[in-house]
Design a protein around this motif. Structure first.
Motif, PDB file in Angstrom:
ATOM      1  N   PHE A  63      -0.720   5.547   3.885  1.00 41.18           N
ATOM      2  CA  PHE A  63      -1.779   5.359   3.314  1.00 41.18           C
ATOM      3  C   PHE A  63      -2.194   6.296   1.919  1.00 41.18           C
ATOM      4  N   CYS A  64      -2.799   5.849   1.088  1.00 40.18           N
ATOM      5  CA  CYS A  64      -2.887   6.245  -0.334  1.00 40.18           C
ATOM      6  C   CYS A  64      -4.670   5.958  -0.408  1.00 40.18           C
ATOM      7  N   LEU A  65      -5.268   7.142  -0.848  1.00 37.44           N
ATOM      8  CA  LEU A  65      -6.585   6.751  -1.658  1.00 37.44           C
ATOM      9  C   LEU A  65      -6.483   6.884  -3.197  1.00 37.44           C
ATOM     10  N   ARG A  66      -7.087   5.997  -3.626  1.00 37.31           N
ATOM     11  CA  ARG A  66      -7.055   5.568  -5.282  1.00 37.31           C
ATOM     12  C   ARG A  66      -8.478   5.315  -5.858  1.00 37.31           C
ATOM     13  N   VAL A  67      -8.950   6.122  -6.765  1.00 33.09           N
ATOM     14  CA  VAL A  67      -9.985   6.093  -7.552  1.00 33.09           C
ATOM     15  C   VAL A  67      -9.766   5.431  -8.989  1.00 33.09           C
ATOM     16  N   ASN A  68     -10.527   4.312  -9.135  1.00 33.41           N
ATOM     17  CA  ASN A  68     -10.155   3.772 -10.556  1.00 33.41           C
ATOM     18  C   ASN A  68     -11.381   3.849 -11.576  1.00 33.41           C
ATOM     19  N   VAL A 128     -10.479   2.646  -3.821  1.00 28.94           N
ATOM     20  CA  VAL A 128      -9.823   1.828  -2.814  1.00 28.94           C
ATOM     21  C   VAL A 128      -8.843   2.666  -1.841  1.00 28.94           C
ATOM     22  N   ILE A 129      -8.539   2.308  -0.535  1.00 29.19           N
ATOM     23  CA  ILE A 129      -7.439   2.585   0.191  1.00 29.19           C
ATOM     24  C   ILE A 129      -6.261   1.594   0.091  1.00 29.19           C
ATOM     25  N   GLU A 130      -5.216   2.267  -0.324  1.00 25.53           N
ATOM     26  CA  GLU A 130      -3.853   1.589  -0.299  1.00 25.53           C
ATOM     27  C   GLU A 130      -3.304   1.652   1.051  1.00 25.53           C
ATOM     28  N   TYR A 131      -2.578   0.596   1.428  1.00 26.60           N
ATOM     29  CA  TYR A 131      -1.606   0.626   2.757  1.00 26.60           C
ATOM     30  C   TYR A 131      -0.249   0.254   2.203  1.00 26.60           C
ATOM     31  N   VAL A 172     -16.198  -5.554  -4.715  1.00 27.67           N
ATOM     32  CA  VAL A 172     -15.391  -5.164  -3.571  1.00 27.67           C
ATOM     33  C   VAL A 172     -13.726  -5.593  -3.902  1.00 27.67           C
ATOM     34  N   PRO A 173     -12.860  -4.632  -4.555  1.00 30.67           N
ATOM     35  CA  PRO A 173     -11.606  -4.791  -4.900  1.00 30.67           C
ATOM     36  C   PRO A 173     -10.918  -5.182  -3.711  1.00 30.67           C
ATOM     37  N   LEU A 174      -9.962  -6.079  -3.935  1.00 27.09           N
ATOM     38  CA  LEU A 174      -8.913  -6.549  -3.024  1.00 27.09           C
ATOM     39  C   LEU A 174      -7.654  -6.782  -3.870  1.00 27.09           C
TER      40      LEU A 174
END
Length: 284
Positions: A67-72, A111-114, A175-177
């Motif tokens: 898991f990663c946490l990303r701020v855009n 967002v949370i990256e998997y 809601v980014p996907l």
């Protein structure tokens, strides 16, 4: 008892600090394009005229191998025109309607990256260079739809004109996907590709809602509003006629592009311990 509690809390803080030090933090840039789906673009095929520039900065923190946490912080130009649609029977209404818009979108999101393949790369070791991922999250964006005035030729903001008789906020939820991949060029540099869609809480990206109707010109507040409300040739649509088209979904926009990231910490430029190793003495 109080001393034990304090000792326990301090231990947690130190453990958390040590754990976070092992996490990678990266800064990145995205350069690419944008697309929109709504009351003007609602076809299954891609309209090349509706692809515009997009880009942004992001900060990624690796929480663990998966898991990663990303701020855009993203920017996208959106825009479309009824006149660009293919001239066929499905598009007769929109071709006659002749509406168009463009909008600059400024987005802040998290967002949370998997990682679909665990990222085992630490320090100087690059165990697997290719890391595909999926992500989801939540954000806010600002937008202000505009169009070209047919008489003056200048861009004019549509929201203040209240062309459908209602007002709306220029700030909405997103809601980014999306999906993407990262490829380790070195231990610090990664090249990637990111493709994401944004479900939104508004139907006004294009200043047209699916259930909007043509207003009575006498009820509009200005001459500009009268001109911009009906841009068909010869004012083909009487008051009360449908002006919108898509009622079952709010507007959607897409941002995709190439990413380049650099590891800030740990073990980035100047990071980590780079001193000489201390060896145990030999007793012989």
């Amino acid at each position: 008892m109080k001393l034990k509690i304090r000792t326990f809390l301090l231990a947690i803080i130190f453990l958390a600090a040590g754990r976070s030090y092992a996490q990678k933090t990266e800064i990145g840039i995205l350069l690419g394009g944008s697309y929109y789906y709504g009351d003007i673009i609602n076809t299954t095929y891609i309209q090349s005229q509706a692809i515009h520039q997009a880009g942004g900065l992001f900060l990624r923190k690796h929480l663990n191998k998966k898991f990663c946490l990303r701020v855009n912080l993203m920017y996208a130009r959106l825009g479309a025109a009824d006149s660009n649609l293919i001239d066929n029977t499905e598009n007769i209404f929109q071709r006659k309607r002749n509406l168009a818009f463009f909008a600059d979108v400024f987005e802040v999101s998290g967002v949370i990256e998997y990682n679909l393949i665990p990222d085992h790369n630490r320090g100087r070791r690059i165990k697997n260079r290719f890391i595909p991922y999926i992500y989801g999250g939540l954000g806010l964006f600002y937008f202000e739809p505009k169009a070209i005035h047919p008489i003056t030729g200048n861009a004019i903001a549509l929201r203040p004109l209240k062309l459908d008789g209602s007002s709306y906020s220029p700030v909405a939820l997103a809601v980014p996907l999306g999906i993407g991949f990262r490829y380790y060029l070195t231990k610090n540099w990664q090249l990637g590709l990111d493709l994401g869609m944004r479900l939104t809480s508004t139907s006004h990206l294009d200043d047209i809602t699916g259930d909007s109707r043509y207003p009575d010109p006498t009820t509009l507040a200005s001459e500009d509003a009268v001109i911009m409300s009906d841009r068909s040739d010869g004012r083909l649509f009487p008051p009360g006629e449908n002006r919108g088209k898509i009622r079952f979904i709010t507007d959607v926009y897409f941002i995709g592009g190439v990413t380049l990231t650099y590891r800030l910490w740990p073990n980035g430029a100047g990071g980590g311990f780079r001193g000489a190793a201390v060896r145990c003495p030999r007793f012989y």
